[in-house]
Design a protein around this motif. Structure first.
Motif, PDB file in Angstrom:
ATOM      1  N   GLY A 139       0.812  -1.212   0.000  1.00 48.15           N
ATOM      2  CA  GLY A 139       0.000   0.000   0.000  1.00 48.15           C
ATOM      3  C   GLY A 139       0.843   1.258   0.000  1.00 48.15           C
ATOM      4  O   GLY A 139       0.580   2.198  -0.767  1.00 48.15           O
ATOM      5  N   LEU A 140       1.866   1.289   0.849  1.00 48.77           N
ATOM      6  CA  LEU A 140       2.746   2.452   0.893  1.00 48.77           C
ATOM      7  C   LEU A 140       3.523   2.601  -0.413  1.00 48.77           C
ATOM      8  O   LEU A 140       3.745   3.725  -0.887  1.00 48.77           O
ATOM      9  CB  LEU A 140       3.708   2.331   2.077  1.00 48.77           C
ATOM     10  N   LEU A 141       3.938   1.467  -0.992  1.00 48.16           N
ATOM     11  CA  LEU A 141       4.662   1.520  -2.263  1.00 48.16           C
ATOM     12  C   LEU A 141       3.779   2.096  -3.367  1.00 48.16           C
ATOM     13  O   LEU A 141       4.214   2.969  -4.135  1.00 48.16           O
ATOM     14  CB  LEU A 141       5.135   0.114  -2.648  1.00 48.16           C
ATOM     15  N   LEU A 142       2.542   1.633  -3.447  1.00 50.47           N
ATOM     16  CA  LEU A 142       1.628   2.134  -4.473  1.00 50.47           C
ATOM     17  C   LEU A 142       1.314   3.614  -4.274  1.00 50.47           C
ATOM     18  O   LEU A 142       1.234   4.376  -5.243  1.00 50.47           O
ATOM     19  CB  LEU A 142       0.334   1.310  -4.469  1.00 50.47           C
ATOM     20  N   LEU A 143       1.133   4.021  -3.031  1.00 49.35           N
ATOM     21  CA  LEU A 143       0.881   5.441  -2.768  1.00 49.35           C
ATOM     22  C   LEU A 143       2.081   6.288  -3.178  1.00 49.35           C
ATOM     23  O   LEU A 143       1.924   7.365  -3.771  1.00 49.35           O
ATOM     24  CB  LEU A 143       0.561   5.653  -1.289  1.00 49.35           C
ATOM     25  N   THR A 144       3.273   5.816  -2.859  1.00 47.37           N
ATOM     26  CA  THR A 144       4.489   6.559  -3.215  1.00 47.37           C
ATOM     27  C   THR A 144       4.623   6.691  -4.729  1.00 47.37           C
ATOM     28  O   THR A 144       4.904   7.775  -5.256  1.00 47.37           O
ATOM     29  CB  THR A 144       5.734   5.860  -2.649  1.00 47.37           C
ATOM     30  N   LEU A 145       4.398   5.583  -5.449  1.00 47.67           N
ATOM     31  CA  LEU A 145       4.502   5.616  -6.900  1.00 47.67           C
ATOM     32  C   LEU A 145       3.376   6.431  -7.521  1.00 47.67           C
ATOM     33  O   LEU A 145       3.588   7.193  -8.467  1.00 47.67           O
ATOM     34  CB  LEU A 145       4.473   4.187  -7.458  1.00 47.67           C
ATOM     35  N   GLY A 146       2.179   6.279  -6.997  1.00 49.28           N
ATOM     36  CA  GLY A 146       1.047   6.997  -7.560  1.00 49.28           C
ATOM     37  C   GLY A 146       1.118   8.495  -7.353  1.00 49.28           C
ATOM     38  O   GLY A 146       0.612   9.271  -8.171  1.00 49.28           O
ATOM     39  N   LEU A 147       1.740   8.908  -6.258  1.00 47.16           N
ATOM     40  CA  LEU A 147       1.866  10.339  -5.955  1.00 47.16           C
ATOM     41  C   LEU A 147       3.182  10.923  -6.463  1.00 47.16           C
ATOM     42  O   LEU A 147       3.439  12.112  -6.261  1.00 47.16           O
ATOM     43  CB  LEU A 147       1.746  10.566  -4.446  1.00 47.16           C
ATOM     44  N   TYR A 148       3.988  10.086  -7.103  1.00 49.41           N
ATOM     45  CA  TYR A 148       5.270  10.572  -7.612  1.00 49.41           C
ATOM     46  C   TYR A 148       5.049  11.711  -8.602  1.00 49.41           C
ATOM     47  O   TYR A 148       4.239  11.632  -9.513  1.00 49.41           O
ATOM     48  CB  TYR A 148       6.032   9.444  -8.310  1.00 49.41           C
ATOM     49  N   GLY A 149       5.791  12.802  -8.394  1.00 51.62           N
ATOM     50  CA  GLY A 149       5.680  13.954  -9.269  1.00 51.62           C
ATOM     51  C   GLY A 149       4.542  14.881  -8.921  1.00 51.62           C
ATOM     52  O   GLY A 149       4.386  15.938  -9.533  1.00 51.62           O
ATOM     53  N   ARG A 150       3.727  14.512  -7.927  1.00 49.04           N
ATOM     54  CA  ARG A 150       2.557  15.322  -7.599  1.00 49.04           C
ATOM     55  C   ARG A 150       2.694  16.043  -6.266  1.00 49.04           C
ATOM     56  O   ARG A 150       2.084  17.089  -6.074  1.00 49.04           O
ATOM     57  CB  ARG A 150       1.315  14.425  -7.549  1.00 49.04           C
ATOM     58  N   VAL A 151       3.469  15.470  -5.346  1.00 50.49           N
ATOM     59  CA  VAL A 151       3.566  16.030  -4.000  1.00 50.49           C
ATOM     60  C   VAL A 151       4.984  16.512  -3.771  1.00 50.49           C
ATOM     61  O   VAL A 151       5.902  15.720  -3.593  1.00 50.49           O
ATOM     62  CB  VAL A 151       3.189  14.984  -2.927  1.00 50.49           C
ATOM     63  N   SER A 152       5.177  17.805  -3.838  1.00 52.70           N
ATOM     64  CA  SER A 152       6.503  18.382  -3.614  1.00 52.70           C
ATOM     65  C   SER A 152       6.353  19.881  -3.412  1.00 52.70           C
ATOM     66  O   SER A 152       5.466  20.510  -3.979  1.00 52.70           O
ATOM     67  CB  SER A 152       7.420  18.111  -4.808  1.00 52.70           C
ATOM     68  N   GLY A 153       7.206  20.439  -2.605  1.00 52.58           N
ATOM     69  CA  GLY A 153       7.179  21.878  -2.413  1.00 52.58           C
ATOM     70  C   GLY A 153       8.017  22.628  -3.421  1.00 52.58           C
ATOM     71  O   GLY A 153       8.049  23.844  -3.438  1.00 52.58           O
ATOM     72  N   ASN A 154       8.748  21.894  -4.280  1.00 52.63           N
ATOM     73  CA  ASN A 154       9.634  22.555  -5.247  1.00 52.63           C
ATOM     74  C   ASN A 154       9.598  21.792  -6.568  1.00 52.63           C
ATOM     75  O   ASN A 154      10.588  21.205  -7.000  1.00 52.63           O
ATOM     76  CB  ASN A 154      11.063  22.611  -4.688  1.00 52.63           C
ATOM     77  N   LEU A 155       8.426  21.786  -7.212  1.00 47.33           N
ATOM     78  CA  LEU A 155       8.287  21.069  -8.471  1.00 47.33           C
ATOM     79  C   LEU A 155       9.012  21.814  -9.578  1.00 47.33           C
ATOM     80  O   LEU A 155       8.947  23.033  -9.656  1.00 47.33           O
ATOM     81  CB  LEU A 155       6.799  20.945  -8.838  1.00 47.33           C
ATOM     82  N   PRO A 156       9.713  21.092 -10.473  1.00 51.57           N
ATOM     83  CA  PRO A 156      10.383  21.762 -11.599  1.00 51.57           C
ATOM     84  C   PRO A 156       9.366  22.408 -12.526  1.00 51.57           C
ATOM     85  O   PRO A 156       8.193  22.039 -12.554  1.00 51.57           O
ATOM     86  CB  PRO A 156      11.125  20.620 -12.297  1.00 51.57           C
ATOM     87  N   ASP A 157       9.847  23.377 -13.319  1.00 54.92           N
ATOM     88  CA  ASP A 157       8.933  24.140 -14.169  1.00 54.92           C
ATOM     89  C   ASP A 157       8.212  23.276 -15.188  1.00 54.92           C
ATOM     90  O   ASP A 157       7.091  23.585 -15.593  1.00 54.92           O
ATOM     91  CB  ASP A 157       9.704  25.251 -14.904  1.00 54.92           C
ATOM     92  N   ASP A 158       8.851  22.185 -15.668  1.00 58.85           N
ATOM     93  CA  ASP A 158       8.203  21.372 -16.684  1.00 58.85           C
ATOM     94  C   ASP A 158       7.452  20.187 -16.095  1.00 58.85           C
ATOM     95  O   ASP A 158       7.022  19.297 -16.816  1.00 58.85           O
ATOM     96  CB  ASP A 158       9.226  20.869 -17.706  1.00 58.85           C
ATOM     97  N   ASN A 159       7.294  20.161 -14.750  1.00 59.23           N
ATOM     98  CA  ASN A 159       6.496  19.109 -14.152  1.00 59.23           C
ATOM     99  C   ASN A 159       5.037  19.308 -14.543  1.00 59.23           C
ATOM    100  O   ASN A 159       4.497  20.392 -14.394  1.00 59.23           O
ATOM    101  CB  ASN A 159       6.637  19.156 -12.620  1.00 59.23           C
ATOM    102  N   PRO A 160       4.367  18.265 -15.059  1.00 55.88           N
ATOM    103  CA  PRO A 160       2.993  18.439 -15.528  1.00 55.88           C
ATOM    104  C   PRO A 160       2.034  18.855 -14.431  1.00 55.88           C
ATOM    105  O   PRO A 160       1.065  19.564 -14.686  1.00 55.88           O
ATOM    106  CB  PRO A 160       2.631  17.046 -16.065  1.00 55.88           C
ATOM    107  N   TYR A 161       2.300  18.436 -13.181  1.00 58.86           N
ATOM    108  CA  TYR A 161       1.410  18.823 -12.097  1.00 58.86           C
ATOM    109  C   TYR A 161       1.632  20.277 -11.706  1.00 58.86           C
ATOM    110  O   TYR A 161       0.718  20.952 -11.257  1.00 58.86           O
ATOM    111  CB  TYR A 161       1.610  17.899 -10.906  1.00 58.86           C
ATOM    112  N   ARG A 162       2.855  20.770 -11.848  1.00 59.09           N
ATOM    113  CA  ARG A 162       3.092  22.185 -11.603  1.00 59.09           C
ATOM    114  C   ARG A 162       2.346  23.021 -12.634  1.00 59.09           C
ATOM    115  O   ARG A 162       1.716  24.031 -12.313  1.00 59.09           O
ATOM    116  CB  ARG A 162       4.593  22.502 -11.674  1.00 59.09           C
TER     117      ARG A 162
END
Length: 232
Positions: A139-162
């Motif tokens: 469960g923790l592994l899937l949550l980590t992978l599923g939220l990858y690129g979405r949860v961060s305080g410093n997303l790069p400019d070309d991050n699709p979620y940013r």
């Protein structure tokens, strides 16, 4: 004269990983897909081994499969869950992330529930403590992978979620509908008009279709020009 197709007032945000093709967007999609396929493979093997072992379908005692307890019902659920993850991986992009997040949450809820029903008649999936630990880890592994690129305080400019967050912020502000004032802006508007006509007549190139989709929920000409230029 052919007019551009009518666009709905509200549609899902258009600058996301299913449309944008940046290095970060491709990396996010790759992580989501590989993660979903990998976990699906593990669950599929577990389910198949359970069926091969001839386990009773509703036994609360279960039998040992790869160090875990299982029965026919748990084997079936494992295969169905693997199929859901594979479907999400095939779709890719946002869908893969959402599917992994949802399945990961279900694994964690299942683990906590079975902590209370171990060694009772409510333990219809024949869980043991090893299953609980396995469910928490997966469960923790899937949550980590599923939220990858979405949860961060410093997303790069070309991050699709940013890009998604920036677009939402811009949508919340009333943008003045400024007419084209420079040759470049007029050239962009001509290109937009041609692309929309091509989409309406079902002869658009993949790039034109993607650009039109990216502009779908923009309500002003200035906003549409901005999205067109950002996409290039």
């Amino acid at each position: 004269m052919t007019t551009a197709p009518t666009r709905p007032t509200r549609t899902p945000p258009r600058l996301h990983e299913d449309v944008a093709e940046t290095p970060t967007a491709r990396r996010v999609k790759t992580v989501h897909r590989i993660g979903a396929y990998t976990v699906a493979a593990v669950l599929a093997v577990f389910g198949v081994l359970g069926f091969i072992g001839g386990l009773d379908y509703f036994s609360t005692d279960g039998g040992q499969v790869a160090g875990l307890s299982s029965n026919g019902l748990l084997s079936t659920i494992s295969l169905l869950t693997a199929a859901v993850l594979v479907a999400g991986a095939v779709k890719g992009g946002r869908v893969a992330g959402i599917v992994m997040t949802g399945v990961g949450t279900a694994f964690l809820l299942s683990a906590f529930w079975h902590l209370f029903v171990l060694n009772t008649q409510l333990n219809v999936l024949a869980f043991q403590m090893s299953n609980v630990i396995f469910s928490i880890v997966v469960g923790l592994l899937l949550l980590t992978l599923g939220l990858y690129g979405r949860v961060s305080g410093n997303l790069p400019d070309d991050n699709p979620y940013r890009a998604n967050l920036v677009t939402r912020a811009q949508d919340d502000e009333e943008e003045p509908d400024l007419p084209a004032r420079t040759p470049e802006e007029r050239r962009v508007e001509v290109a937009i008009r041609e692309a929309e006509i091509a989409v309406a007549e079902h002869r658009a190139t993949p790039e034109q279709a993607a650009r039109v989709e990216a502009m779908r929920s923009e309500r002003t000409k200035a906003g549409r020009r901005r999205v067109w230029v950002q996409y290039s």
